[in-house]
Design a protein around this motif. Structure first.
Motif, short mmCIF file in Angstrom:
data_model
loop_
_atom_site.label_atom_id
_atom_site.label_comp_id
_atom_site.label_asym_id
_atom_site.label_seq_id
_atom_site.Cartn_x
_atom_site.Cartn_y
_atom_site.Cartn_z
N LEU A 1 0.69 -1.18 0.04
CA LEU A 1 -0.03 -0.24 -0.15
C LEU A 1 0.78 1.33 0.05
N PRO A 2 0.55 2.38 -0.54
CA PRO A 2 -0.90 2.67 -1.28
C PRO A 2 -1.01 1.87 -2.64
N MET A 3 -0.18 1.11 -3.09
CA MET A 3 -0.40 0.41 -4.45
C MET A 3 -1.42 -0.71 -4.17
N VAL A 4 -2.23 -1.41 -5.09
CA VAL A 4 -2.62 -2.51 -4.81
C VAL A 4 -2.86 -3.17 -6.00
N PRO A 5 -2.84 -4.74 -5.72
CA PRO A 5 -2.79 -5.64 -6.66
C PRO A 5 -3.84 -5.72 -7.73
N LEU A 6 -3.72 -6.18 -8.77
CA LEU A 6 -4.68 -6.23 -10.00
C LEU A 6 -5.67 -6.77 -9.53
N SER A 7 -7.14 -6.32 -10.04
CA SER A 7 -8.37 -7.03 -9.81
C SER A 7 -8.38 -8.22 -10.67
N ALA A 8 -9.31 -9.18 -10.26
CA ALA A 8 -9.48 -10.49 -10.97
C ALA A 8 -9.62 -9.92 -12.62
N GLU A 9 -10.58 -8.82 -12.91
CA GLU A 9 -10.84 -8.66 -14.32
C GLU A 9 -9.38 -8.04 -15.03
N GLU A 10 -8.62 -7.26 -14.13
CA GLU A 10 -7.23 -6.79 -14.54
C GLU A 10 -6.43 -7.98 -14.93
N LYS A 11 -6.41 -8.73 -13.98
CA LYS A 11 -5.45 -10.04 -14.23
C LYS A 11 -6.06 -10.72 -15.53
N ASN A 12 -7.23 -11.06 -15.70
CA ASN A 12 -7.81 -11.83 -16.95
C ASN A 12 -7.02 -10.97 -18.11
N GLU A 13 -7.56 -9.67 -18.02
CA GLU A 13 -6.84 -8.79 -19.41
C GLU A 13 -5.57 -9.16 -19.55
N LEU A 14 -4.51 -9.12 -18.45
CA LEU A 14 -3.42 -9.31 -18.60
C LEU A 14 -2.95 -10.63 -19.05
N GLN A 15 -3.70 -11.56 -18.62
CA GLN A 15 -3.32 -13.14 -18.89
C GLN A 15 -3.57 -13.37 -20.42
N LYS A 16 -4.67 -12.63 -21.02
CA LYS A 16 -4.55 -12.62 -22.55
C LYS A 16 -3.29 -12.48 -23.28
N LYS A 17 -2.36 -11.47 -22.62
CA LYS A 17 -1.27 -11.01 -23.32
C LYS A 17 -0.13 -12.12 -23.41
N LEU A 18 -0.46 -12.75 -22.04
CA LEU A 18 0.92 -13.77 -21.61
C LEU A 18 1.28 -14.72 -22.92
N PRO A 19 0.42 -15.34 -23.53
CA PRO A 19 0.76 -15.86 -24.87
C PRO A 19 1.56 -14.98 -25.77
N ASP A 20 1.43 -13.98 -25.73
CA ASP A 20 2.50 -13.17 -26.65
C ASP A 20 3.60 -12.93 -26.28
N LEU A 21 3.72 -13.38 -24.71
CA LEU A 21 5.00 -12.99 -23.97
C LEU A 21 5.87 -13.93 -24.13
N ASN A 22 5.28 -15.00 -24.45
CA ASN A 22 6.14 -16.34 -24.43
C ASN A 22 6.84 -16.71 -26.05
N ILE A 23 7.63 -15.74 -26.49
CA ILE A 23 8.06 -15.80 -27.64
C ILE A 23 9.54 -15.83 -27.58
N GLU A 24 10.00 -16.93 -28.61
CA GLU A 24 11.56 -16.87 -28.75
C GLU A 24 12.20 -15.79 -29.46
N ALA A 25 11.52 -15.42 -30.32
CA ALA A 25 12.05 -14.18 -31.09
C ALA A 25 10.72 -13.56 -31.70
N VAL A 26 10.81 -12.40 -32.26
CA VAL A 26 9.92 -11.46 -33.08
C VAL A 26 10.27 -10.99 -34.21
N GLY A 27 9.76 -11.09 -35.17
CA GLY A 27 10.06 -10.55 -36.56
C GLY A 27 10.09 -11.63 -37.59
#
Length: 295
Positions: free
Chosen positions: A269-295
């Motif tokens: 605090l005063p920062m707070v963890p992500l809400s469940a909805e925010e985590k779900n939105e971020l989770q959607k990006k996680l497959p894009d994060l697990n990349i060996e190379a880009v381009g």
């Protein structure tokens, strides 16, 4: 002074009781060094510095230096809006073995440009360590003018600036009017390539926690003259960078690290963890994060 090209503004891991988790810190440091990080910036905005006591900072900095063991430079945040307190902490931090200190523009007080100059000069004069300035008007309210940064670059141990103003004209002026030895780092992931294109050195990155190798690949491609590929990398990485700032930082990047199995705990605090909805939105990006190379 060139601290490297991709510096990570490292989070501070906490355990379930909200205390600094030193075992998790060891794992995180090794993860970052193995994944594109040329240097570590600790105890800054992303490190939740306002929530750390001076004693915690000194203990944490000493531990990170020990774990790093000279593999990459360690730059420690010691600045605040209290000049005397900043001097005291900076002089104490010298004993931890860090390679340099970072000084943020004084927040809340709203000093004049002369006040900013005198603040930074007084702290720099109190230490033998190299100093990186940190201009972040979105958080500190005050903006360090190019003229002030140029003046400060003439102080012998003020060697660098982390520029988070988002003003490319100002960054261009700083680079044009300072010596080649004075390094300018982007403080915004999304501005990395534009700042490189006008002569910047690299980036102090949050996204490098997650896409460090890809950030380094983009920077190296640019320096190797493959601007087209670097531009393609920038376009592909930008949505990930934005996702890591969809909520107040460092909550998203801590959540992303936890999702990837690099456990760093929650925020204080005063920062707070992500809400469940925010985590779900971020989770959607996680497959894009697990990349060996880009381009």
């Amino acid at each position: 002074m060139n601290f490297g090209q991709v510096l990570t503004a490292m989070v501070t891991p906490f355990d379930q009781k909200g205390e600094i988790d030193f075992n998790a810190t060891r794992t995180l440091v090794n993860h970052l060094i193995s994944n594109g990080t040329d240097g570590l910036v600790i105890g800054g905005t992303t490190g939740e510095s306002p929530t750390l006591t001076s004693d915690e900072k000194i203990e944490f900095y000493r531990y990170v230096v020990k774990v790093t063991d000279g593999r990459v430079p360690v730059i420690a945040g010691t600045g605040s809006n209290n000049t005397r307190a900043s001097i005291s902490l900076t002089t104490q931090v010298e004993s931890t073995g860090v390679d340099a200190v970072m000084l943020v523009a004084p927040y809340y007080n709203k000093p004049s440009q002369e006040g900013l100059f005198q603040h930074f000069k007084a702290i720099a004069d109190s230490t033998s360590l190299p100093v990186m300035l940190y201009n972040i008007p979105g958080r500190s309210v005050v903006n360090m003018s190019p003229e002030t940064i140029v003046r400060l670059s003439k102080v012998p141990n003020i060697v660098s600036v982390k520029e988070s103003s988002g003003d490319l004209d100002a960054v261009t002026e700083i680079i044009s009017r300072t010596s080649n030895e004075f390094t300018v780092y982007s403080g915004d992931d999304g501005m990395t390539l534009p700042i490189l294109s006008i002569g910047g050195t690299g980036v102090v990155s949050v996204a490098s926690h997650i896409i460090g190798n890809e950030m380094k690949q983009m920077v190296h491609s640019y320096y190797d003259g493959d601007v087209q590929f670097a531009s393609s990398m920038h376009r592909k990485l930008l949505p990930i960078m934005k996702a890591l700032f969809a909520a107040p930082s460092p909550s998203p990047v801590k959540a992303a690290l936890n999702m990837k199995g690099v456990y760093v705990g929650d925020v204080r605090l005063p920062m707070v963890p992500l809400s469940a909805e925010e985590k779900n939105e971020l989770q959607k990006k996680l497959p894009d994060l697990n990349i060996e190379a880009v381009g």
